[in-house]
Design an enzyme around this catalytic site. Structure first.
Site, PDB file in Angstrom:
ATOM      1  N   ARG A   1       0.850  -1.204   0.000  1.00 40.80           N
ATOM      2  CA  ARG A   1       0.000   0.000   0.000  1.00 40.80           C
ATOM      3  C   ARG A   1       0.884   1.251   0.000  1.00 40.80           C
ATOM      4  O   ARG A   1       0.575   2.250  -0.619  1.00 40.80           O
ATOM      5  CB  ARG A   1      -0.950  -0.003   1.201  1.00 40.80           C
ATOM      6  CG  ARG A   1      -1.656   1.333   1.407  1.00 40.80           C
ATOM      7  CD  ARG A   1      -2.940   1.253   2.233  1.00 40.80           C
ATOM      8  NE  ARG A   1      -2.877   0.387   3.375  1.00 40.80           N
ATOM      9  CZ  ARG A   1      -2.233   0.654   4.531  1.00 40.80           C
ATOM     10  NH1 ARG A   1      -1.599   1.794   4.692  1.00 40.80           N
ATOM     11  NH2 ARG A   1      -2.241  -0.226   5.511  1.00 40.80           N
TER      12      ARG A   1
ATOM     13  N   TYR B   1     -16.282  16.948 -15.316  1.00 43.49           N
ATOM     14  CA  TYR B   1     -16.768  15.565 -15.253  1.00 43.49           C
ATOM     15  C   TYR B   1     -17.801  15.435 -14.123  1.00 43.49           C
ATOM     16  O   TYR B   1     -17.566  15.906 -13.004  1.00 43.49           O
ATOM     17  CB  TYR B   1     -15.573  14.619 -15.027  1.00 43.49           C
ATOM     18  CG  TYR B   1     -16.006  13.197 -14.780  1.00 43.49           C
ATOM     19  CD1 TYR B   1     -16.839  12.538 -15.678  1.00 43.49           C
ATOM     20  CD2 TYR B   1     -15.602  12.508 -13.641  1.00 43.49           C
ATOM     21  CE1 TYR B   1     -17.256  11.241 -15.442  1.00 43.49           C
ATOM     22  CE2 TYR B   1     -16.005  11.205 -13.409  1.00 43.49           C
ATOM     23  CZ  TYR B   1     -16.840  10.580 -14.318  1.00 43.49           C
ATOM     24  OH  TYR B   1     -17.256   9.301 -14.085  1.00 43.49           O
TER      25      TYR B   1
ATOM     26  N   ASP C   1      -6.999  19.147 -14.011  1.00 40.40           N
ATOM     27  CA  ASP C   1      -7.348  17.819 -14.522  1.00 40.40           C
ATOM     28  C   ASP C   1      -6.981  17.813 -16.003  1.00 40.40           C
ATOM     29  O   ASP C   1      -7.634  18.459 -16.828  1.00 40.40           O
ATOM     30  CB  ASP C   1      -8.848  17.561 -14.297  1.00 40.40           C
ATOM     31  CG  ASP C   1      -9.278  16.174 -14.749  1.00 40.40           C
ATOM     32  OD1 ASP C   1      -8.587  15.581 -15.592  1.00 40.40           O
ATOM     33  OD2 ASP C   1     -10.342  15.694 -14.270  1.00 40.40           O
TER      34      ASP C   1
ATOM     35  N   LYS D   1      -7.909   6.756 -19.049  1.00 36.82           N
ATOM     36  CA  LYS D   1      -8.208   7.252 -20.406  1.00 36.82           C
ATOM     37  C   LYS D   1      -6.991   7.137 -21.331  1.00 36.82           C
ATOM     38  O   LYS D   1      -6.528   6.052 -21.581  1.00 36.82           O
ATOM     39  CB  LYS D   1      -8.722   8.688 -20.319  1.00 36.82           C
ATOM     40  CG  LYS D   1      -9.738   8.917 -19.195  1.00 36.82           C
ATOM     41  CD  LYS D   1     -10.962   8.030 -19.309  1.00 36.82           C
ATOM     42  CE  LYS D   1     -11.971   8.403 -18.247  1.00 36.82           C
ATOM     43  NZ  LYS D   1     -12.739   7.313 -17.709  1.00 36.82           N
TER      44      LYS D   1
HETATM   45  O1  P1T Z   1     -13.115   7.116 -13.982  1.00 38.48           O
HETATM   46  P1  P1T Z   1     -11.943   7.575 -13.190  1.00 38.48           P
HETATM   47  O2  P1T Z   1     -10.664   6.956 -13.597  1.00 38.48           O
HETATM   48  O3  P1T Z   1     -12.191   7.504 -11.714  1.00 38.48           O
HETATM   49  O4  P1T Z   1     -11.712   9.130 -13.545  1.00 38.48           O
HETATM   50  C1  P1T Z   1     -12.632  10.133 -13.240  1.00 38.48           C
HETATM   51  C2  P1T Z   1     -12.516  11.274 -14.224  1.00 38.48           C
HETATM   52  C3  P1T Z   1     -11.854  12.435 -13.847  1.00 38.48           C
HETATM   53  N1  P1T Z   1     -11.699  13.470 -14.704  1.00 38.48           N
HETATM   54  C4  P1T Z   1     -12.170  13.422 -15.962  1.00 38.48           C
HETATM   55  C5  P1T Z   1     -11.985  14.585 -16.869  1.00 38.48           C
HETATM   56  C6  P1T Z   1     -12.842  12.277 -16.413  1.00 38.48           C
HETATM   57  O5  P1T Z   1     -13.300  12.252 -17.672  1.00 38.48           O
HETATM   58  C7  P1T Z   1     -13.038  11.177 -15.521  1.00 38.48           C
HETATM   59  C8  P1T Z   1     -13.790   9.963 -15.916  1.00 38.48           C
HETATM   60  N2  P1T Z   1     -14.632  10.129 -17.023  1.00 38.48           N
HETATM   61  C9  P1T Z   1     -15.454   9.207 -17.552  1.00 38.48           C
HETATM   62  C10 P1T Z   1     -15.587   7.954 -17.089  1.00 38.48           C
HETATM   63  C11 P1T Z   1     -16.217   9.663 -18.715  1.00 38.48           C
HETATM   64  O6  P1T Z   1     -16.780   8.815 -19.475  1.00 38.48           O
HETATM   65  O7  P1T Z   1     -16.271  10.869 -18.946  1.00 38.48           O
END
Ligand code: P1T
Length: 379
Positions: free
Chosen positions: A46, A98, A170, A195
């Site tokens: 961890r 988001y 972000d 992503k």
């Molecule tokens: O899904 P996760 O890895 O927890 O990330 C969250 C997140 C944070 N910031 C942005 C700009 C994002 O697009 C996302 C996650 N977005 C999607 C799952 C989506 O389909 O837009």
């Protein structure tokens, strides 16, 4: 070192015990100690894991930062940033972001006494007006999800740098191949690694990159204390994904241009949101702070009817209807009912998330095939 060289090499050293060129998946929870406290820098996974360390170093290098920290998801990494604050502190955040981030801020952290002020950051003057003596964090997402607004990072940094206010960006939609917020004055860069960094729709992960040693230490303390860390197998997959990030982003961007320009001239299409189009509201800022414009875009169908969007989404054959983005394959989504459903309708309408808005994550397939698919579905 230029970006493509860093993408291939950063953070990764041949394994000292075997010479393996790829960092092994250290699938272990713990590490042997010769005597209490006598170990090789690793005590418990961890806290530290060699595969994660390699990835964290690689991500720091790609963002021109000093320290990388990986989390079990993008949300877990944002959660760690907000945990730097205390009750009574205030956050100024972009109003188009988001839906999961909006939900985390308003539903989880607001009840703990942190105040969030959502403003249109297209004009930095709105940020200046929202900053109070209690503001401790400015949260920027650019390009924004899902309407691809562009926020001038350097202009916002002028408002926060030198004050007791952290600027977090972000950078998920751009990836470090197209934009490096740290170079523009950001204190923290955040990624949904799920992503473009992972790039193959097979991992959920988040990351933070920072320069400041003390800030890195505070975030590492939160990372270890709260425990939202990723496993080594996922770290390995992302290390592998990073090696082609620059090539993938080139193709995402060129396909993005082809699709956006085609959509913009189609009689059934209303608005097209892609920062590379000259008539995009912040195209000049995008040109300044991004090296290319990527494969994310949104568009509306004339008349803005939900049933037209639904019909279009079920008519595509190559674009797949799914949450998420940034993989090699083209995906599409309906923000109002999917990624941004947690935002109240009146709030999302104000930021342009209308009923017919469709978001595309343009993949790395042949651009002509992608356009043919959109053509038959719009037809
Ligand atoms: O899904 P996760 O890895 O927890 O990330 C969250 C997140 C944070 N910031 C942005 C700009 C994002 O697009 C996302 C996650 N977005 C999607 C799952 C989506 O389909 O837009």
């Amino acid at each position: 070192m230029k970006f493509p060289t860093k993408a291939v090499h950063a953070g990764v050293e041949p394994d000292p015990s075997t010479g393996a060129i790829m960092t092994p998946i250290f699938q272990t929870s713990t590490y042997v100690q010769a005597a209490p406290g006598v170990h090789k820098g690793y005590e418990y996974s961890r806290t530290h894991n060699p595969t994660r360390s390699a990835l964290q170093n690689a991500l720091a290098a790609l963002e021109n930062g000093k320290h990388g920290l990986c989390f079990a998801s993008g949300m877990a990494s944002i959660d760690a940033v907000v945990k730097l604050l205390k009750p009574g502190d205030e956050v100024v955040s972009t109003n188009d972001l988001y839906g999961g981030t909006y939900r985390l801020f308003t539903k989880i952290f607001e009840p703990f006494g942190i105040k969030f002020n959502f403003v249109d950051m297209g004009d930095p003057a709105n940020v200046a007006a929202a900053i109070t003596p209690k503001t401790k964090l400015v949260w920027v997402e650019t390009p924004t999800n899902p309407t691809l607004r562009i926020i001038d990072i350097a202009a916002i940094a002028k408002l926060t740098n030198g004050k007791d206010i952290l600027l977090a960006v972000d950078n998920t939609f751009a990836s470090p191949a197209l934009q490096n917020p740290m170079d523009l004055g950001a204190d923290i860069v955040m990624h949904s690694v799920t992503k473009f960094l992972g790039g193959h729709s097979d991992v959920v992960m988040g990351a933070l990159v920072v320069n400041d040693d003390e800030l890195a230490e505070r975030l590492a303390f939160i990372q270890n204390s709260c425990g939202g860390t990723p496993g080594p197998q996922d770290c390995f997959l992302v290390l592998r994904g990073l090696k082609t990030l620059h090539l993938r982003m080139e193709r995402h961007s060129s396909n993005g241009r082809a699709v956006a320009e085609w959509l913009a001239q189609h009689p059934k299409v209303g608005q097209v949101y892609w920062p590379g189009l000259k008539d995009h509201g912040n195209h000049e800022v995008a040109k300044r702070q991004m090296s290319d414009f990527g494969g994310m875009m949104s568009f509306t169908i004339n008349g803005d009817k939900l049933e037209d969007a639904t019909k279009f989404l079920s008519s595509c054959k190559l674009f797949t209807l799914a949450e998420s983005l940034g993989g090699v394959e083209s995906l599409m989504g309906h923000p109002a009912s999917m990624t941004h459903a947690s935002i109240p309708r009146e709030v999302r309408l104000k930021s342009g998330v209308t009923d017919s808005l469709i978001r595309l994550s343009v993949g790395i397939e042949d651009a002509g095939d992608l356009i043919d698919d959109l053509k038959q579905a719009l037809g």
